[in-house]
Design a protein around this motif. Structure first.
Motif, PDB file in Angstrom:
ATOM      1  N   LEU A  13       0.820  -1.203   0.000  1.00 45.77           N
ATOM      2  CA  LEU A  13       0.000   0.000   0.000  1.00 45.77           C
ATOM      3  C   LEU A  13       0.859   1.261   0.000  1.00 45.77           C
ATOM      4  N   ILE A  14       1.988   1.236   0.697  1.00 44.98           N
ATOM      5  CA  ILE A  14       2.886   2.391   0.695  1.00 44.98           C
ATOM      6  C   ILE A  14       3.435   2.620  -0.700  1.00 44.98           C
ATOM      7  N   LYS A  15       3.773   1.543  -1.373  1.00 49.54           N
ATOM      8  CA  LYS A  15       4.251   1.677  -2.753  1.00 49.54           C
ATOM      9  C   LYS A  15       3.169   2.272  -3.631  1.00 49.54           C
ATOM     10  N   GLU A  16       1.956   1.814  -3.433  1.00 51.60           N
ATOM     11  CA  GLU A  16       0.829   2.360  -4.199  1.00 51.60           C
ATOM     12  C   GLU A  16       0.592   3.826  -3.834  1.00 51.60           C
ATOM     13  N   THR A  17       0.746   4.172  -2.542  1.00 52.26           N
ATOM     14  CA  THR A  17       0.590   5.564  -2.113  1.00 52.26           C
ATOM     15  C   THR A  17       1.652   6.454  -2.739  1.00 52.26           C
ATOM     16  N   ASN A  18       2.889   5.973  -2.782  1.00 52.38           N
ATOM     17  CA  ASN A  18       3.957   6.734  -3.425  1.00 52.38           C
ATOM     18  C   ASN A  18       3.644   6.997  -4.891  1.00 52.38           C
ATOM     19  N   ASN A  19       3.128   5.978  -5.554  1.00 53.84           N
ATOM     20  CA  ASN A  19       2.758   6.148  -6.966  1.00 53.84           C
ATOM     21  C   ASN A  19       1.615   7.158  -7.112  1.00 53.84           C
ATOM     22  N   GLN A  20       0.661   7.101  -6.178  1.00 50.80           N
ATOM     23  CA  GLN A  20      -0.442   8.060  -6.223  1.00 50.80           C
ATOM     24  C   GLN A  20       0.054   9.483  -6.018  1.00 50.80           C
ATOM     25  N   LEU A  21       0.979   9.659  -5.066  1.00 52.88           N
ATOM     26  CA  LEU A  21       1.523  10.998  -4.812  1.00 52.88           C
ATOM     27  C   LEU A  21       2.276  11.513  -6.032  1.00 52.88           C
ATOM     28  N   LYS A  22       3.038  10.641  -6.669  1.00 50.28           N
ATOM     29  CA  LYS A  22       3.756  11.057  -7.876  1.00 50.28           C
ATOM     30  C   LYS A  22       2.778  11.453  -8.974  1.00 50.28           C
ATOM     31  N   GLY A  23       1.753  10.617  -9.156  1.00 47.95           N
ATOM     32  CA  GLY A  23       0.763  10.922 -10.177  1.00 47.95           C
ATOM     33  C   GLY A  23      -0.012  12.185  -9.872  1.00 47.95           C
ATOM     34  N   GLN A  24      -0.339  12.375  -8.584  1.00 46.86           N
ATOM     35  CA  GLN A  24      -1.083  13.575  -8.193  1.00 46.86           C
ATOM     36  C   GLN A  24      -0.226  14.823  -8.365  1.00 46.86           C
ATOM     37  N   LEU A  25       1.060  14.714  -8.023  1.00 43.62           N
ATOM     38  CA  LEU A  25       1.948  15.857  -8.203  1.00 43.62           C
ATOM     39  C   LEU A  25       2.069  16.214  -9.681  1.00 43.62           C
ATOM     40  N   ALA A  26       2.219  15.207 -10.524  1.00 45.42           N
ATOM     41  CA  ALA A  26       2.317  15.458 -11.966  1.00 45.42           C
ATOM     42  C   ALA A  26       1.025  16.073 -12.498  1.00 45.42           C
ATOM     43  N   GLN A  27      -0.116  15.616 -11.984  1.00 41.83           N
ATOM     44  CA  GLN A  27      -1.401  16.153 -12.424  1.00 41.83           C
ATOM     45  C   GLN A  27      -1.554  17.616 -12.009  1.00 41.83           C
ATOM     46  N   TYR A  28      -1.247  17.922 -10.741  1.00 43.64           N
ATOM     47  CA  TYR A  28      -1.337  19.308 -10.276  1.00 43.64           C
ATOM     48  C   TYR A  28      -0.324  20.201 -10.999  1.00 43.64           C
ATOM     49  N   ASP A  29       0.850  19.655 -11.235  1.00 37.66           N
ATOM     50  CA  ASP A  29       1.883  20.421 -11.914  1.00 37.66           C
ATOM     51  C   ASP A  29       1.420  20.813 -13.317  1.00 37.66           C
ATOM     52  N   GLN A  30       0.822  19.850 -14.011  1.00 41.93           N
ATOM     53  CA  GLN A  30       0.328  20.132 -15.356  1.00 41.93           C
ATOM     54  C   GLN A  30      -0.840  21.106 -15.328  1.00 41.93           C
ATOM     55  N   ARG A  31      -1.700  20.987 -14.320  1.00 39.85           N
ATOM     56  CA  ARG A  31      -2.838  21.880 -14.199  1.00 39.85           C
ATOM     57  C   ARG A  31      -2.382  23.319 -13.938  1.00 39.85           C
ATOM     58  N   LEU A  32      -1.383  23.490 -13.073  1.00 41.52           N
ATOM     59  CA  LEU A  32      -0.864  24.827 -12.782  1.00 41.52           C
ATOM     60  C   LEU A  32      -0.199  25.424 -14.020  1.00 41.52           C
ATOM     61  N   LYS A  33       0.559  24.605 -14.726  1.00 44.15           N
ATOM     62  CA  LYS A  33       1.216  25.101 -15.938  1.00 44.15           C
ATOM     63  C   LYS A  33       0.199  25.491 -17.003  1.00 44.15           C
ATOM     64  N   THR A  34      -0.912  24.758 -17.062  1.00 47.21           N
ATOM     65  CA  THR A  34      -1.964  25.097 -18.030  1.00 47.21           C
ATOM     66  C   THR A  34      -2.535  26.474 -17.740  1.00 47.21           C
ATOM     67  N   ILE A  35      -2.785  26.755 -16.457  1.00 50.38           N
ATOM     68  CA  ILE A  35      -3.318  28.063 -16.080  1.00 50.38           C
ATOM     69  C   ILE A  35      -2.322  29.171 -16.414  1.00 50.38           C
ATOM     70  N   ILE A  36      -1.053  28.942 -16.082  1.00 54.20           N
ATOM     71  CA  ILE A  36      -0.032  29.969 -16.343  1.00 54.20           C
ATOM     72  C   ILE A  36       0.176  30.154 -17.837  1.00 54.20           C
ATOM     73  N   ASN A  37       0.102  29.070 -18.601  1.00 52.99           N
ATOM     74  CA  ASN A  37       0.258  29.184 -20.055  1.00 52.99           C
ATOM     75  C   ASN A  37      -0.873  29.996 -20.668  1.00 52.99           C
ATOM     76  N   GLN A  38      -2.067  29.903 -20.113  1.00 51.20           N
ATOM     77  CA  GLN A  38      -3.161  30.744 -20.605  1.00 51.20           C
ATOM     78  C   GLN A  38      -2.878  32.217 -20.341  1.00 51.20           C
ATOM     79  N   ILE A  39      -2.269  32.472 -19.199  1.00 51.69           N
ATOM     80  CA  ILE A  39      -1.877  33.855 -18.904  1.00 51.69           C
ATOM     81  C   ILE A  39      -0.840  34.334 -19.923  1.00 51.69           C
ATOM     82  N   PHE A  40       0.125  33.463 -20.229  1.00 50.40           N
ATOM     83  CA  PHE A  40       1.138  33.833 -21.220  1.00 50.40           C
ATOM     84  C   PHE A  40       0.490  34.140 -22.571  1.00 50.40           C
TER      85      PHE A  40
END
Length: 500
Positions: A13-40
């Motif tokens: 489960l910890i391994k699965e949690t680590n994978n979830q955190l990585k995936g969630q970080l990548a998802q949030y990172d892409q979402r934030l970049k999308t918002i900033i790119n619209q500003i650009f």
């Protein structure tokens, strides 16, 4: 075994949690970049409009732009791109049409352009600009309530941009500052250049945190390098106008040591830090930082990453997850596995019981068949034994009958020889007498085989019982043997008598 099973479940489960955190970080990172790119993109669009006006200034008819009204609703504010100038209101701002004719043209044209777009597509806050003219002006969308005291050249976003122009970066990011509405935010800005590629002003966007909060969950935090929270869904004190730091224990539940641990992870690009020494959780459960949060009263996993600067702001993204949820998931996983194991074990037991019952029934059927076969064999053996006994008795009876019959015939023949006048019979009699004398035996004759057999029988040997012609002798004999044998003897003698 149970501890090993629990440990394996926790590791999975910890391994699965680590994978979830990585995936969630990548998802949030892409979402934030999308918002900033619209500003650009919006800022580049405004830059292109400004260049178009600068090149075609002489052929564009001057139009009076919308002056920001003193009272405008939020819905109406998204329909116009308005202008306001420092120390000018609706009564005298038209006098600026000659002094800053180009700015009027830019605002007027951008107002017509902005109406082409769907306002709902702009998920970030609106766009604004100011020129480097001596009269500070502000062109803004959505429209703001006008005020005579708004000096764009003295605002934090403008001063921060001017101070960072020498760094050579296209996009500049301000520190957190307080807006005219009393809220704090950061500005993303870039140079506005004319046709000669000279500085002509600043185009910027203020990050609307309410928009960001709609796109991120409560486990997402965006801070600057000082630890000031830019985005974070915490329960802030009412009427808060100052930035909140990540290590404000009463609001976030994290302290200075927690922030220092995150700073070490962010600044150490070689990944030589010891994650276990930075964590203060009860047990090592992840490859990420684990710290106790006093606000939740729980241990949390923390994953931190700095955005790619440039072009994105030098902010730190922090995602945390309650480790209690992990423990609960482990417990639930163990319960599910236990129930599944118990169900499978029960099924296996039921199958084994059915197999055992089947084997027992098969064994009983085989045993029954074997018992029947043995009973039949025993009965057949007894039958054969009785048959052999009967045959033996019959054989002995036949021998007795034959001995009696021979003896009777011998007596009859002897009597006939004695009284016979036949010379041959007399010679036979003389022969027996001579033979008896020669063997030295006394008596009239030597005992024949019939006599010897008769002597061995259990029947009486007296002369009276050998007189078979008398009925009494037969009656006494009948008392020893069964009726069937007596009838056979009588029948036999009757047949013999008929022959003689």
């Amino acid at each position: 075994m149970q501890q090993a099973f629990l440990s394996n479940s926790m590791n999975v489960l910890i391994k699965e949690t680590n994978n979830q955190l990585k995936g969630q970080l990548a998802q949030y990172d892409q979402r934030l970049k999308t918002i900033i790119n619209q500003i650009f993109r919006k800022q580049r669009m405004f830059q292109n409009i400004y260049l178009f006006v600068d090149v075609n200034e002489n052929i564009i008819n001057t139009q009076t732009p919308f002056y920001c009204p003193s009272n405008i609703s939020q819905k109406e504010s998204k329909s116009i791109f308005c202008l306001m100038a420092y120390q000018y209101d609706e009564t005298n701002y038209t006098e600026l049409s000659t002094a800053i004719q180009k700015q009027f043209q830019v605002v007027s044209l951008f107002h017509q352009t902005i109406q082409i777009f769907d306002a709902t597509q702009f998920i970030a806050t609106g766009i604004a600009y100011t020129s480097d003219d001596s009269i500070p002006i502000l062109g803004t969308w959505p429209a703001l309530n006008s005020t005579l005291s708004y000096n764009a050249h003295q605002r934090s976003w403008y001063l921060s941009h001017i101070a960072q122009m020498k760094n050579g970066l296209q996009y500049q990011y301000s520190d957190l500052f307080t807006t005219i509405f009393g809220t704090y935010t950061i500005a993303i800005s870039q140079n506005l250049t004319n046709k000669n590629n000279q500085f002509a002003g600043v185009v910027f966007n203020l990050m609307d945190f309410n928009v960001f909060k709609k796109n991120f969950n409560a486990d997402y935090i965006l801070t600057n390098i000082k630890g000031q929270i830019i985005i974070g869904q915490f329960k802030y004190p009412p009427n808060t106008t100052k930035p909140i730091f990540f290590f404000n224990d009463s609001i976030t539940g994290f302290n200075q040591v927690d922030w220092d641990s995150i700073s070490i992870i962010i600044n150490d690009t070689s990944n030589q830090y010891d994650i276990e020494s930075l964590s203060n959780c009860s047990q090592d459960v992840s490859d990420y930082l684990c710290r106790y949060n006093s606000l939740y009263g729980q241990e949390v996993l923390i994953i931190a990453k700095q955005l790619e600067y440039p072009p994105y702001p030098p902010q730190i993204v922090i995602i945390f997850k309650n480790i209690t949820e992990v423990y609960q998931q482990v417990h639930q996983l163990n319960q599910n596995i236990y129930l599944l194991f118990a169900s499978e074990f029960q099924k296996d037991i039921q199958i084994l019981v059915l197999v055992a019952v089947g084997i027992i029934l098969l064994f009983l059927i085989l045993l029954n068949q074997i018992t029947k076969s043995l009973n039949l064999l025993i009965k057949y053996s007894k039958f054969q034994q009785n048959n052999l006994t009967y045959l033996k008795e019959q054989y002995q009876m036949n021998r007795q009958i034959e001995a009696i019959t021979n003896f009777y015939n011998f007596k009859q023949n002897l009597r006939m020889i004695r009284f016979s006048e036949n010379a041959l019979d007399q010679l036979t009699l003389q022969y027996f007498q001579l033979l008896s004398i020669l063997k030295g035996q006394q008596g009239e004759f030597k005992k024949s085989e019939e006599c010897l057999q008769l002597e061995q029988t259990p029947y009486p040997k007296t002369r009276y019982f050998l007189r078979l012609s008398q009925t009494q002798t037969l009656h006494n004999y009948h008392s020893i043997i069964d009726g069937k044998t007596v009838n056979q003897i009588i029948q036999y003698f009757l047949i013999k008598k008929q022959k003689y």
